[in-house]
Structure formats: C-alpha cells, structure tokens
Design a protein around this motif. Structure first.
Motif, mmCIF file in Angstrom:
data_model
loop_
_atom_site.group_PDB
_atom_site.id
_atom_site.type_symbol
_atom_site.label_atom_id
_atom_site.label_comp_id
_atom_site.label_asym_id
_atom_site.label_seq_id
_atom_site.Cartn_x
_atom_site.Cartn_y
_atom_site.Cartn_z
ATOM 1 N N ARG A 29 0.820 -1.214 0.000
ATOM 2 C CA ARG A 29 0.000 0.000 0.000
ATOM 3 C C ARG A 29 0.860 1.273 0.000
ATOM 4 N N ASP A 30 2.175 1.134 0.062
ATOM 5 C CA ASP A 30 3.089 2.278 0.053
ATOM 6 C C ASP A 30 3.424 2.645 -1.395
ATOM 7 N N ALA A 31 2.875 3.749 -1.852
ATOM 8 C CA ALA A 31 3.013 4.153 -3.261
ATOM 9 C C ALA A 31 4.370 4.760 -3.597
ATOM 10 N N ARG A 32 5.245 4.911 -2.625
ATOM 11 C CA ARG A 32 6.544 5.517 -2.927
ATOM 12 C C ARG A 32 7.386 4.637 -3.839
ATOM 13 N N TRP A 33 7.159 3.342 -3.778
ATOM 14 C CA TRP A 33 7.874 2.398 -4.628
ATOM 15 C C TRP A 33 6.878 1.382 -5.185
ATOM 16 N N PRO A 34 7.004 0.986 -6.446
ATOM 17 C CA PRO A 34 6.241 -0.159 -6.928
ATOM 18 C C PRO A 34 6.784 -1.407 -6.207
ATOM 19 N N TRP A 35 6.011 -1.920 -5.257
ATOM 20 C CA TRP A 35 6.508 -2.907 -4.304
ATOM 21 C C TRP A 35 5.538 -4.071 -4.253
ATOM 22 N N LEU A 36 5.983 -5.218 -4.750
ATOM 23 C CA LEU A 36 5.159 -6.422 -4.766
ATOM 24 C C LEU A 36 5.654 -7.408 -3.715
ATOM 25 N N ILE A 37 4.741 -8.246 -3.256
ATOM 26 C CA ILE A 37 5.057 -9.232 -2.227
ATOM 27 C C ILE A 37 4.438 -10.564 -2.642
ATOM 28 N N ILE A 45 4.887 -21.687 7.244
ATOM 29 C CA ILE A 45 6.210 -21.714 6.610
ATOM 30 C C ILE A 45 6.874 -20.363 6.858
ATOM 31 N N THR A 46 8.087 -20.392 7.386
ATOM 32 C CA THR A 46 8.807 -19.144 7.650
ATOM 33 C C THR A 46 10.091 -19.006 6.826
ATOM 34 N N GLU A 47 10.560 -20.111 6.270
ATOM 35 C CA GLU A 47 11.823 -20.104 5.522
ATOM 36 C C GLU A 47 11.632 -20.783 4.169
ATOM 37 N N ILE A 48 12.385 -20.356 3.177
ATOM 38 C CA ILE A 48 12.302 -20.966 1.853
ATOM 39 C C ILE A 48 12.634 -22.455 1.926
ATOM 40 N N GLY A 82 13.987 -9.744 -2.052
ATOM 41 C CA GLY A 82 14.467 -10.174 -0.748
ATOM 42 C C GLY A 82 13.401 -10.858 0.074
ATOM 43 N N ALA A 83 13.847 -11.797 0.901
ATOM 44 C CA ALA A 83 12.970 -12.484 1.849
ATOM 45 C C ALA A 83 13.617 -12.347 3.219
ATOM 46 N N LEU A 84 13.157 -11.371 3.998
ATOM 47 C CA LEU A 84 13.784 -11.103 5.286
ATOM 48 C C LEU A 84 13.046 -11.812 6.423
ATOM 49 N N GLY A 85 11.829 -11.373 6.715
ATOM 50 C CA GLY A 85 11.020 -12.048 7.723
ATOM 51 C C GLY A 85 11.403 -11.800 9.158
ATOM 52 N N ASN A 86 12.123 -10.734 9.445
ATOM 53 C CA ASN A 86 12.492 -10.451 10.831
ATOM 54 C C ASN A 86 11.312 -9.939 11.646
ATOM 55 N N ILE A 87 10.390 -9.242 11.021
ATOM 56 C CA ILE A 87 9.216 -8.722 11.725
ATOM 57 C C ILE A 87 8.005 -9.598 11.431
ATOM 58 N N VAL A 88 7.720 -9.832 10.166
ATOM 59 C CA VAL A 88 6.629 -10.725 9.770
ATOM 60 C C VAL A 88 7.265 -12.067 9.443
#
Length: 136
Positions: A29-37, A45-48, A82-88
């Motif tokens: 929802r942050d329009a500052r960057w075209p950002w897909l998830i 599942i938390t890790e690839i 990137g796949a970080l996942g430190n918060i979510v």
C-alpha cells in the motif's frame, strides 16, 4: 489451502493483485515504490528451505516472472528481491522497483519515512498493467 492464513500485517499493508500457482501476489500500500510481495500459500512456513522442493522451484519461477513483469511495467533502474522475515515471520518475498532519485535511493526501503497511500485510480491502473504483463 491446508491451513494457510495470511499474516494480519501483510493483509493490512498490502492488497492482493492475483493468485499465482503457489503465491498470493500482493501490492504494498506504500506508493513511494512499486513494491510487490509474493506470499506462498502454505501453512506455517517461515523459511524458503521449509517449502517442498517443488514449491521452492515454483517460488523461484514466480519470483522471476514477477520481477520481469515489474521491470517491464515500470522501467525501473533496479529490481530488489528479498525475503527477510524479521518482523513478519510468514514466508514472503519482496520484489521492489527502484529508481535513481526515488524516496531513499540508493538506501533500503525498510524503515524509511512514512508510507504514502496510492490514489485508487493509479493503483488500479498499475495492477491492470501488471496483470497484463504477467499474462503475456
């Protein structure tokens, strides 16, 4: 789908663009960057590496398709993946279009400033172009 439930933070911070073979493809929802998830529709599942080998291949394939479509639609200077996942903790892969001179170029997008919402028309136009690029 076998106990899959979207993390409330991902649900609140993004909107679904489409369901792919494995993932729920979402737009930040942050329009500052075209950002897909990309969120694999698998429970707890938390890790690839926790995905089955087939799901790992599907995730890589869908990430590549998404990155190519985002580059095509935006003409970005760089596509960050990137796949970080430190918060979510729920496994999700960020695919972000970056441009020289964007809101925090060349720094990271995380934790920078305040999110800016999309105007409905611009969001809808962007998602339509993205769906078209993904289907070609």
């Amino acid at each position: 789908m076998n106990g899959y439930k979207l993390d409330p933070r991902l649900e609140n911070d993004s909107t679904s663009v489409m369901i792919t073979g494995l993932c729920d493809l979402r737009l930040s929802r942050d329009a500052r960057w075209p950002w897909l998830i990309l969120v694999p529709r698998r429970a707890e599942i938390t890790e690839i590496f926790e995905l089955t080998p087939l799901d790992q291949v599907l995730l890589a394939f869908e990430t590549e398709l998404t990155a190519k479509a985002l580059k095509q639609v935006t003409g970005a200077a760089k596509i960050n993946v990137g796949a970080l996942g430190n918060i979510v903790r729920q496994l999700h892969v960020h695919v972000i279009a970056r441009f020289e001179g964007d809101a925090n170029w060349p720094g990271p997008v995380w934790g920078f400033g305040q999110a800016e919402p999309y105007e409905d028309g611009k969001r809808d136009e962007f998602t339509a172009k993205l769906r078209e690029a993904l289907s070609s």
